[in-house]
Design an enzyme around this catalytic site. Sequence first.
Site, PDB file in Angstrom:
ATOM      1  N   GLU A  25      -3.056   7.695   7.287  1.00 52.53           N
ATOM      2  CA  GLU A  25      -3.214   8.742   6.343  1.00 52.53           C
ATOM      3  C   GLU A  25      -4.383   9.484   6.990  1.00 52.53           C
ATOM      4  O   GLU A  25      -5.280   8.898   7.734  1.00 52.53           O
ATOM      5  CB  GLU A  25      -3.741   8.090   5.046  1.00 52.53           C
ATOM      6  CG  GLU A  25      -5.190   7.102   5.147  1.00 52.53           C
ATOM      7  CD  GLU A  25      -5.199   6.342   3.799  1.00 52.53           C
ATOM      8  OE1 GLU A  25      -4.480   6.626   2.750  1.00 52.53           O
ATOM      9  OE2 GLU A  25      -6.224   5.985   3.691  1.00 52.53           O
ATOM     10  N   LYS A  37       0.840  -1.164  -0.006  1.00 54.13           N
ATOM     11  CA  LYS A  37       0.014   0.081  -0.043  1.00 54.13           C
ATOM     12  C   LYS A  37       0.672   1.320  -0.101  1.00 54.13           C
ATOM     13  O   LYS A  37       0.353   2.326  -0.441  1.00 54.13           O
ATOM     14  CB  LYS A  37      -0.830  -0.146   1.203  1.00 54.13           C
ATOM     15  CG  LYS A  37      -2.138  -0.905   1.044  1.00 54.13           C
ATOM     16  CD  LYS A  37      -2.974  -0.969   2.134  1.00 54.13           C
ATOM     17  CE  LYS A  37      -4.263  -1.833   1.815  1.00 54.13           C
ATOM     18  NZ  LYS A  37      -4.240  -3.140   2.170  1.00 54.13           N
ATOM     19  N   PHE A  90     -23.023  -8.515  15.899  1.00 53.81           N
ATOM     20  CA  PHE A  90     -22.463  -9.061  14.707  1.00 53.81           C
ATOM     21  C   PHE A  90     -21.157  -9.998  15.221  1.00 53.81           C
ATOM     22  O   PHE A  90     -20.380 -10.125  14.497  1.00 53.81           O
ATOM     23  CB  PHE A  90     -21.563  -7.857  14.012  1.00 53.81           C
ATOM     24  CG  PHE A  90     -22.975  -6.961  13.386  1.00 53.81           C
ATOM     25  CD1 PHE A  90     -23.501  -7.274  12.412  1.00 53.81           C
ATOM     26  CD2 PHE A  90     -23.213  -5.652  14.229  1.00 53.81           C
ATOM     27  CE1 PHE A  90     -24.657  -6.578  11.933  1.00 53.81           C
ATOM     28  CE2 PHE A  90     -23.976  -5.048  13.668  1.00 53.81           C
ATOM     29  CZ  PHE A  90     -24.980  -5.175  12.533  1.00 53.81           C
ATOM     30  N   GLU A 139      -6.359   2.071  -2.878  1.00 60.13           N
ATOM     31  CA  GLU A 139      -5.464   0.852  -3.075  1.00 60.13           C
ATOM     32  C   GLU A 139      -6.033   0.058  -4.339  1.00 60.13           C
ATOM     33  O   GLU A 139      -7.293   0.560  -4.937  1.00 60.13           O
ATOM     34  CB  GLU A 139      -5.493  -0.060  -2.139  1.00 60.13           C
ATOM     35  CG  GLU A 139      -6.911  -0.806  -1.721  1.00 60.13           C
ATOM     36  CD  GLU A 139      -6.941  -1.859  -0.685  1.00 60.13           C
ATOM     37  OE1 GLU A 139      -5.842  -2.273  -0.377  1.00 60.13           O
ATOM     38  OE2 GLU A 139      -8.005  -1.936   0.053  1.00 60.13           O
ATOM     39  N   ASN A 169      -6.515  -3.628  -5.818  1.00 60.29           N
ATOM     40  CA  ASN A 169      -6.646  -5.076  -5.670  1.00 60.29           C
ATOM     41  C   ASN A 169      -6.327  -6.061  -6.938  1.00 60.29           C
ATOM     42  O   ASN A 169      -7.441  -5.750  -7.760  1.00 60.29           O
ATOM     43  CB  ASN A 169      -7.788  -5.468  -5.130  1.00 60.29           C
ATOM     44  CG  ASN A 169      -8.356  -4.886  -3.592  1.00 60.29           C
ATOM     45  OD1 ASN A 169      -7.264  -4.896  -2.960  1.00 60.29           O
ATOM     46  ND2 ASN A 169      -9.480  -4.309  -3.479  1.00 60.29           N
ATOM     47  N   GLU A 177      -9.644   0.989  -5.811  1.00 62.16           N
ATOM     48  CA  GLU A 177     -10.615   1.536  -4.728  1.00 62.16           C
ATOM     49  C   GLU A 177     -10.363   2.803  -4.628  1.00 62.16           C
ATOM     50  O   GLU A 177      -9.141   3.337  -4.347  1.00 62.16           O
ATOM     51  CB  GLU A 177     -10.518   0.827  -3.363  1.00 62.16           C
ATOM     52  CG  GLU A 177     -10.693  -0.907  -3.708  1.00 62.16           C
ATOM     53  CD  GLU A 177     -11.046  -1.540  -2.543  1.00 62.16           C
ATOM     54  OE1 GLU A 177     -10.819  -1.076  -1.509  1.00 62.16           O
ATOM     55  OE2 GLU A 177     -11.331  -2.670  -2.580  1.00 62.16           O
TER      56      GLU A 177
END
Length: 675
Positions: free
Chosen positions: A200, A116, A352, A292, A294, A275
């Site tokens: 960032e 990254k 969750f 990034e 993918n 993305e």
Amino acid sequence: MFSKILIANRGEIACRVIKTARAMGIKTVAVYSDADARAPFVKMADEAVHIGPPPAAQSYLLADKIIEACKATGAEAVHPGYGFLSERTSFAEALAAEGIAFIGPPVKAIAAMGDKIESKKLAKAAGVNVVPGFVGEIADTEHAVRIAGDIGYPVMMKASAGGGGKGMRLAYSEQDVREGFEATKREGLNSFGDDRVFIEKFIEDPRHIEIQILGDQHGNILYLNERECSIQRRHQKVVEEAPSPFVTPEMRKAMGEQCVALARAVGYYSAGTVELIVSGKDPSGKSFYFLEMNTRLQVEHPVTEAITGIDLVEQMIRVAAGEKLPFTQADIGIDGWAIENRVYAEDPYRGFLPSTGRLVHYQPPVPGWTDDGTANGRRGLDGVRVDDGVFEGGEVSMFYDPMIAKLVTWAPTRDEAANKQVEALDAFRIEGLGHNVDFLSAIMQHPRFRSGDLTTGFIAEEYPDGFQGAPLDEALTGDLAAIAAFIATVHETRAAQIDQQLSRPAAAARDHVVRLDGGAEHRVSFTLDKVVVDGGEPRTFEADYQPGQRQVSARIGTHSRTVQVVRQGRSWRMTTRGASHKVTVMTPEVAALARHMIEKIPPDLSRFLLAPMPGLLTRLDVKPGDKVEAGQPIAVMEAMKMENILRAEKAATVKATPAGAGESLAVDQVIVEFE
């Protein structure tokens, strides 16, 4: 073209690749661990090779085992799916050394985009907008604190080799950085073998939008429109759709051209996704930034297939075989709207938490998707497509991602696609473990979702106190009461027909009192083919139900309803439209007496810190006699490769610690007892 390919993956994506390969006349080889010996993808493949025990590090992540399987079966190429070895340069290089084709991008592109930190430098050089941040190596927590202060809060800490929501922490203050930096490093090391972290600026009101890239080995690179992936939980995508309700044609062109420029800069071919993070506060759409790339197929690729008619897996295979893309940028259009929901084994009613275990019952709303080779066929059956890799009686294992299925719907408009999702989710029958079907349905019905006003904070903002089910409106309340009374009537009628009863059987009542969720009562009366609820207008009623059925389909007036029904003692658990309801059906005489019954009060468990999920207790920070304050970290549990910090709910003194660091815990097992 290849005659045989091996799929170096498992679950639904392995099934997905096998289906397209079969349609292309290509034989397939599956590899599997002990945990997947009975899995559908193993049975679907023409051949299957066992490669090790359940942990991925001892099976699916072993490149040598994959290559051995290729040699043993004569597979000429490998499709890596997503996750596992899909973005490992060493794997692609090892395949090349053995003369086995990699169905994916070139090694140099994987290497350039896999890091990254380096990928941001490349993106900036290629003229792609990048988020302000620090992309060098961070020495320690103190260094991270200084960097975050210089950038300005809030900031995002990310593992350099991360993905899938793992190795990410949002920090609003110095304390958040101090608490989260080391955890981010550990997650990166445990999940990806790399503990480097970058920091960032966090874009507020952000939308997560991605561009699908497709290129061949002859220099042709196209963008296949965008996908909106803003609805996320803990940085893990939950809902994806194509196109985005926010993106204009001008934005789409600007984003697409920048992403193609980045792909061209690294000599990219095959399918890939860039993305972007987009500021929802900027209506001009110019505030979009590279996150990034993918270098693989994405989980959410079916929504792109649905609106473009292009089979991305087929094109990946053809590109790997050296073929040119059969279309140009001018041929790429947008036909209708597609939405994908990820059906996970997690319990939204319990925060969750992962809910692995056996699928006692599994029945999707339509049969598993089969590729018929047409654009319309990629939209499933009447616009409903299920991509899955599980089976009734099988297990959702603790060793892998908890995905059960992907539900994809297509329609001419966004609202119609969302409506199809709600209807399909109502018909999705899953029993034996917790799942998020109710939650997904609630999102699909949510006014904010329907308006398209989405950000990555949607779930946190709309469900700040957790999920308790979708709200019950007046129309649904009346319909549920009618269906419940009908079910009770069916059971009473059957009971009256049983032989050798001691007293004369009572005829089924025509009037019932229905109590929903222990609250208001509703009077329901049947007259021939009509039903009256609470003295309202008579409505036509049609339903198909036999005792023992777990699903009821009914038409009440103008409404069609599909309801999951489970008997629970003298009550029923009825699930539909994003919520489960405890429903009690009584005759008017019994209802009058029931109002005098004493309610059972549940035990007080506030004195205990309970394990919220099955997992490993990696750290325990208290001992008997310690005093704790509300919000203080007490323990850390690891589940599904994610660290979860458990905190005190109130100030208290520790009485005992029945569990210790290093122990594997069951759900609701006591970790700490307070005085």
